[in-house]
Design a protein around this motif. Sequence first.
Motif, PDB file in Angstrom:
ATOM      1  N   LEU A  23     -69.108-108.562  81.650  1.00  9.92           N
ATOM      2  CA  LEU A  23     -67.725-108.105  81.488  1.00  9.92           C
ATOM      3  C   LEU A  23     -66.810-108.655  82.580  1.00  9.92           C
ATOM      4  CD1 LEU A  23     -67.776-104.338  80.440  1.00  9.92           C
ATOM      5  CD2 LEU A  23     -67.445-106.352  79.018  1.00  9.92           C
ATOM      6  N   GLY A  24     -67.397-109.185  83.653  1.00  5.85           N
ATOM      7  CA  GLY A  24     -66.598-109.763  84.720  1.00  5.85           C
ATOM      8  C   GLY A  24     -66.559-108.940  85.992  1.00  5.85           C
ATOM      9  N   LEU A  25     -67.324-107.852  86.057  1.00  3.02           N
ATOM     10  CA  LEU A  25     -67.395-107.071  87.280  1.00  3.02           C
ATOM     11  C   LEU A  25     -68.323-107.781  88.266  1.00  3.02           C
ATOM     12  CD1 LEU A  25     -66.450-105.028  85.024  1.00  3.02           C
ATOM     13  CD2 LEU A  25     -67.431-103.264  86.465  1.00  3.02           C
ATOM     14  N   THR A  26     -68.068-107.613  89.557  1.00  6.03           N
ATOM     15  CA  THR A  26     -68.871-108.252  90.595  1.00  6.03           C
ATOM     16  C   THR A  26     -69.808-107.219  91.201  1.00  6.03           C
ATOM     17  OG1 THR A  26     -67.089-109.785  91.107  1.00  6.03           O
ATOM     18  CG2 THR A  26     -68.796-109.496  92.786  1.00  6.03           C
ATOM     19  N   GLN A  27     -71.104-107.492  91.146  1.00  6.85           N
ATOM     20  CA  GLN A  27     -72.075-106.556  91.717  1.00  6.85           C
ATOM     21  C   GLN A  27     -72.012-106.617  93.234  1.00  6.85           C
ATOM     22  OE1 GLN A  27     -76.040-106.809  90.152  1.00  6.85           O
ATOM     23  NE2 GLN A  27     -76.793-105.226  91.523  1.00  6.85           N
ATOM     24  N   ILE A  28     -71.892-105.437  93.875  1.00  2.00           N
ATOM     25  CA  ILE A  28     -71.798-105.381  95.337  1.00  2.00           C
ATOM     26  C   ILE A  28     -72.938-104.585  95.966  1.00  2.00           C
ATOM     27  CG2 ILE A  28     -69.309-105.771  95.414  1.00  2.00           C
ATOM     28  CD1 ILE A  28     -68.950-102.728  95.821  1.00  2.00           C
ATOM     29  N   VAL A  29     -73.681-103.805  95.171  1.00  2.00           N
ATOM     30  CA  VAL A  29     -74.830-103.047  95.676  1.00  2.00           C
ATOM     31  C   VAL A  29     -75.956-103.196  94.663  1.00  2.00           C
ATOM     32  CG1 VAL A  29     -75.740-100.746  96.235  1.00  2.00           C
ATOM     33  CG2 VAL A  29     -73.412-101.355  96.918  1.00  2.00           C
ATOM     34  N   ASP A  30     -77.158-103.456  95.162  1.00  2.00           N
ATOM     35  CA  ASP A  30     -78.337-103.559  94.301  1.00  2.00           C
ATOM     36  C   ASP A  30     -79.449-102.746  94.932  1.00  2.00           C
ATOM     37  OD1 ASP A  30     -79.789-104.403  92.083  1.00  2.00           O
ATOM     38  OD2 ASP A  30     -80.547-106.183  93.117  1.00  2.00           O
ATOM     39  N   SER A  31     -79.805-101.649  94.296  1.00  2.00           N
ATOM     40  CA  SER A  31     -80.853-100.778  94.811  1.00  2.00           C
ATOM     41  C   SER A  31     -81.809-100.419  93.679  1.00  2.00           C
ATOM     42  CB  SER A  31     -80.226 -99.520  95.430  1.00  2.00           C
ATOM     43  OG  SER A  31     -81.214 -98.735  96.050  1.00  2.00           O
ATOM     44  N   PRO A  32     -82.555-101.432  93.181  1.00  2.00           N
ATOM     45  CA  PRO A  32     -83.483-101.174  92.091  1.00  2.00           C
ATOM     46  C   PRO A  32     -84.610-100.244  92.538  1.00  2.00           C
ATOM     47  CG  PRO A  32     -83.656-103.473  92.840  1.00  2.00           C
ATOM     48  CD  PRO A  32     -82.593-102.804  93.655  1.00  2.00           C
ATOM     49  N   PRO A  33     -85.163 -99.477  91.682  1.00  2.00           N
ATOM     50  CA  PRO A  33     -84.989 -99.552  90.223  1.00  2.00           C
ATOM     51  C   PRO A  33     -83.968 -98.554  89.679  1.00  2.00           C
ATOM     52  CG  PRO A  33     -86.867 -98.177  90.720  1.00  2.00           C
ATOM     53  CD  PRO A  33     -86.302 -98.645  92.055  1.00  2.00           C
ATOM     54  N   ARG A  34     -83.141 -97.935  90.556  1.00  2.00           N
ATOM     55  CA  ARG A  34     -82.312 -96.856  90.038  1.00  2.00           C
ATOM     56  C   ARG A  34     -80.810 -97.034  90.135  1.00  2.00           C
ATOM     57  NH1 ARG A  34     -79.552 -93.543  92.870  1.00  2.00           N
ATOM     58  NH2 ARG A  34     -79.546 -93.801  95.100  1.00  2.00           N
ATOM     59  N   TYR A  35     -80.267 -97.964  90.950  1.00  2.00           N
ATOM     60  CA  TYR A  35     -78.831 -97.927  91.218  1.00  2.00           C
ATOM     61  C   TYR A  35     -78.242 -99.312  91.460  1.00  2.00           C
ATOM     62  CZ  TYR A  35     -74.478 -96.417  93.506  1.00  2.00           C
ATOM     63  OH  TYR A  35     -73.167 -96.200  93.839  1.00  2.00           O
ATOM     64  N   THR A  46     -64.391 -99.141  91.777  1.00  2.00           N
ATOM     65  CA  THR A  46     -65.797 -99.491  91.597  1.00  2.00           C
ATOM     66  C   THR A  46     -66.419 -98.656  90.478  1.00  2.00           C
ATOM     67  OG1 THR A  46     -66.402 -97.953  93.363  1.00  2.00           O
ATOM     68  CG2 THR A  46     -66.170-100.274  93.974  1.00  2.00           C
ATOM     69  N   LEU A  47     -67.485 -99.195  89.928  1.00  2.00           N
ATOM     70  CA  LEU A  47     -68.279 -98.545  88.894  1.00  2.00           C
ATOM     71  C   LEU A  47     -69.726 -98.676  89.314  1.00  2.00           C
ATOM     72  CD1 LEU A  47     -68.036 -98.730  85.105  1.00  2.00           C
ATOM     73  CD2 LEU A  47     -70.135 -99.553  86.160  1.00  2.00           C
ATOM     74  N   SER A  48     -70.461 -97.571  89.256  1.00  2.00           N
ATOM     75  CA  SER A  48     -71.893 -97.671  89.536  1.00  2.00           C
ATOM     76  C   SER A  48     -72.666 -97.251  88.305  1.00  2.00           C
ATOM     77  CB  SER A  48     -72.295 -96.829  90.747  1.00  2.00           C
ATOM     78  OG  SER A  48     -72.051 -95.456  90.530  1.00  2.00           O
ATOM     79  N   ILE A  49     -73.882 -97.731  88.241  1.00  2.00           N
ATOM     80  CA  ILE A  49     -74.813 -97.357  87.178  1.00  2.00           C
ATOM     81  C   ILE A  49     -76.049 -96.808  87.855  1.00  2.00           C
ATOM     82  CG2 ILE A  49     -73.927 -98.905  85.395  1.00  2.00           C
ATOM     83  CD1 ILE A  49     -75.981-100.965  86.223  1.00  2.00           C
ATOM     84  N   GLU A  50     -76.603 -95.756  87.263  1.00  2.00           N
ATOM     85  CA  GLU A  50     -77.754 -95.104  87.883  1.00  2.00           C
ATOM     86  C   GLU A  50     -78.748 -94.671  86.823  1.00  2.00           C
ATOM     87  OE1 GLU A  50     -78.816 -91.637  91.128  1.00  2.00           O
ATOM     88  OE2 GLU A  50     -76.790 -91.750  90.345  1.00  2.00           O
ATOM     89  N   VAL A  51     -80.009 -94.966  87.068  1.00  2.00           N
ATOM     90  CA  VAL A  51     -81.100 -94.509  86.224  1.00  2.00           C
ATOM     91  C   VAL A  51     -81.620 -93.221  86.848  1.00  2.00           C
ATOM     92  CG1 VAL A  51     -83.403 -95.020  85.343  1.00  2.00           C
ATOM     93  CG2 VAL A  51     -81.701 -96.853  85.526  1.00  2.00           C
TER      94      VAL A  51
END
Length: 130
Positions: A23-35, A46-51
Amino acid sequence: MRFNHITLIVTDLERSKAFYSALGLTQIVDSPPRYARFRFPDGDATLSIEVTGEPAVPSRAELFFECASVDETFADLKDKGIAFDQEPTDMFYLWREARLRDPDGHELRLYSAGENRLNPPWKMAEPAAS
């Protein structure tokens, strides 16, 4: 008070990261496997996604992404394989919108409202000064 962040609960982190990157958002935090967290192309929201491990539930919110040109953004994303529920359409409330869903069913709208977002013809009158 200023709204500047939202977290969406997702079921597959990698699938959702790929979708929001497309969609064109830039990822700034990567904390797999949940966030993961993304920054929007314009501004500092900002938008975050969380499992969370919870089962997916039907979306109860709609996220609106303002675009300079809904038609151009729609065409670019469609070329990337993003599926849409509604092509760009002039709505009765004077916005132009295209509708889609993320992989977990969250409802998204790409829109352009111009002056009508904050100043539609049916806007309430400002309170009189005392």
